[in-house]
Write an enzyme that holds these catalytic residues in place. Structure first.
Site, mmCIF file in Angstrom:
data_model
loop_
_atom_site.group_PDB
_atom_site.id
_atom_site.type_symbol
_atom_site.label_atom_id
_atom_site.label_comp_id
_atom_site.label_asym_id
_atom_site.label_seq_id
_atom_site.Cartn_x
_atom_site.Cartn_y
_atom_site.Cartn_z
ATOM 1 N N GLY A 123 42.452 35.112 37.890
ATOM 2 C CA GLY A 123 42.034 33.898 38.889
ATOM 3 C C GLY A 123 41.631 32.582 38.099
ATOM 4 N NE ARG A 151 42.809 37.017 42.081
ATOM 5 C CZ ARG A 151 41.874 37.228 41.319
ATOM 6 N NH1 ARG A 151 42.182 37.548 40.145
ATOM 7 N NH2 ARG A 151 40.506 37.256 41.737
ATOM 8 C CB SER A 196 37.750 32.055 45.092
ATOM 9 O OG SER A 196 37.372 31.889 43.629
ATOM 10 C CB SER A 197 32.404 30.388 43.669
ATOM 11 O OG SER A 197 32.629 31.393 42.436
ATOM 12 C CD GLN A 198 37.780 32.591 39.778
ATOM 13 O OE1 GLN A 198 38.989 32.641 39.829
ATOM 14 N NE2 GLN A 198 37.366 33.795 39.220
ATOM 15 C CD GLU A 348 30.984 39.326 38.201
ATOM 16 O OE1 GLU A 348 30.758 39.220 37.074
ATOM 17 O OE2 GLU A 348 31.610 38.358 38.326
ATOM 18 N NE ARG A 379 37.794 43.875 41.999
ATOM 19 C CZ ARG A 379 37.089 43.056 41.399
ATOM 20 N NH1 ARG A 379 35.949 42.394 41.495
ATOM 21 N NH2 ARG A 379 37.434 43.048 40.141
ATOM 22 N NE ARG A 420 33.945 43.267 36.729
ATOM 23 C CZ ARG A 420 33.489 43.069 35.550
ATOM 24 N NH1 ARG A 420 33.184 44.128 34.594
ATOM 25 N NH2 ARG A 420 33.369 41.775 34.970
#
Length: 463
Positions: A123, A151, A196-198, A348, A379, A420
């Protein structure tokens, strides 16, 4: 049997703990910090050197993506050490990083696309590089692994269009093709970063290079992973960029140069999580050297939970005054009560924290992580399926997981190409016999040496 051992079905047999755990583990550089450092260096007004960066698949993809836009990056390694040096005898005093990557980054005078960028399943690559590609001369085709198309990225595309980018109307996910605009105007934009903070970080990283800078507002139900946004703001300010935040969900970036400068990368504290949790679950001790005394990494938020669960957490400062050796000694899973935790700022950590909850003696609840349904995989659904397959009593909630005490047994554990999840399966395998992970290789995303490091942790061997 060694760290690469497989069952006849092709699964990696997670090793069960064979000794009293007393181990020092060296963790490679932060993936999140490395990605931001590479992008800032590529956008800067001169050459920069990055030391201690994570050399793994995601960061290789990031370097290749930046090279495809005209950035020159030279890679070398200092103080490289093999597994014997990094994972020696219990209690050994090792001080060097496992692998210290050094990148010399030379930005181009202007970004020019060579046409093709592989985002893999990262990402950070997709969301951080898109704004740069939107400023590069020429057409850029961004693609990735099969799961990349799932995504979320549409809110970032919409915001870039508002800022003047030339993105096709039918582009809603990767793969996509865009035509760059070196005079990208920038200015005001509204974005929903609930997924998403991205999205916010990706725009902030390039904003000083927009003609009019950026006035960005988040409007959405939630804004997850705020520490990651703060990490982005901090590195920009360290490089001379003016970033104002008049409101918690508004950022104003003044246009201007991004000052070049050398960057040192901290260890990845989220990658340290399964090793620290191993101490908690097994009544053992794990030490992590080079732990930062002050950090904005979300992985540090695990420590208060470990203390809440009865672990002894100590941080002994080193002589450099910036780092120390973190020591965690656990009570053992048989003495763990359940917990209720909001992980919205550190989502995460969810797989590892869920593994702790699955082995606790009381019910546990993880909240604030509904957005991780859009991570490398869904997830929450993956964790629910994996835990149930091993006998756990777990359910998804709207924004997380609910876990209740149950007796677990061995069986297959699906990694879903997610590092993860694979780490969480390995953690369970320390205390549950017969856990078999279908893709331990995906841990190369953040720690290529994870299989051998984990084998050493569990067996007490030098490799």
């Amino acid at each position: 049997m060694d760290a690469s051992a497989l069952t006849t079905e092709g699964f990696w047999a997670a090793p069960k703990l064979r000794h009293a755990l007393d181990r020092e583990v060296v963790i490679p550089g932060s993936k999140s910090a490395t990605a931001r450092a590479l992008v800032v260096a590529a956008l800067s007004d001169g050459p920069s050197t990055i030391t201690g960066g994570l050399d793994a698949r995601d960061t290789q993809l990031m370097r290749d993506a930046l090279r495809a836009l005209g950035v020159r990056i030279h890679t070398s390694f200092l103080g490289a050490a093999g597994d014997d040096a990094a994972f020696g005898a219990p209690g050994a005093q090792q001080s060097r990083p496992l692998t210290s990557a050094v990148w010399c980054v030379r930005p181009p005078r202007r970004f020019v696309s060579t046409g093709d960028i592989d985002c893999g399943l990262a990402g950070t690559v997709a969301r951080f590089v898109l704004p740069i590609a939107a400023m590069a001369e020429g057409r850029t085709y961004l693609h990735g692994d099969e799961g990349m198309s799932a995504r979320p990225i549409r809110p970032l595309l919409d915001a870039l269009v508002d800022l003047g980018a030339r993105i096709p109307d039918d582009a809603v996910a990767i793969p996509l093709t865009l035509t760059g605009r070196p005079d990208l105007p920038g200015g005001p934009a509204i974005i929903d970063s609930s997924a998403s903070s991205q999205f916010v970080s990706g725009l902030l990283l390039s904003a000083a290079r927009f003609r009019d800078g950026l006035d960005l507002r988040h409007e959405g139900a939630t804004l997850p992973s705020l520490p990651h946004i703060q990490m982005t703001v901090d590195i920009l300010r360290d490089h001379g960029v003016r970033v104002d935040q008049p409101e918690p969900t508004r950022w104003i970036v003044t246009p201007g140069p991004i000052r070049a400068g050398d960057i040192a990368i901290e260890p990845d504290l989220s990658t340290a999580a399964p090793f620290l949790a191993a101490a908690v679950l097994t009544d053992g001790t794990v030490r992590i050297p080079h732990w930062p005394l002050e950090t904005n990494q979300p992985g540090a938020l695990l420590l208060p939970l470990l203390e809440q669960l009865g672990a002894r957490v100590q941080l002994e400062p080193a002589t450099d005054g910036r780092t120390g050796t973190l020591s965690v000694t656990g009570p053992g899973h048989w003495d763990l009560d359940g917990f209720d935790i909001d992980l919205s700022d550190a989502s995460e950590l969810t797989p590892v924290v869920a593994a702790i909850g699955a082995l606790a003696n009381g019910p546990s609840r993880i909240r604030g992580v509904g957005h991780i349904r859009g991570h490398e995989t869904d997830r929450l659904a993956a964790l629910e399926a994996d835990f149930r397959a091993l006998g756990a009593d777990v359910d998804q909630t709207e924004d997380g997981l609910a876990l209740r005490p149950a007796v677990l047994h061995g069986g297959p554990w699906g990694a879903y190409a997610d590092h993860r999840l694979a780490q969480a399966g390995a953690l369970l395998g320390l205390v549950v016999s017969g856990v078999m992970i279908d893709d331990i290789g995906c841990t190369s995303k953040t720690m290529p040496s994870f299989p051998s490091a984990w084998w050493s942790l569990a067996t007490g061997s030098g490799r």
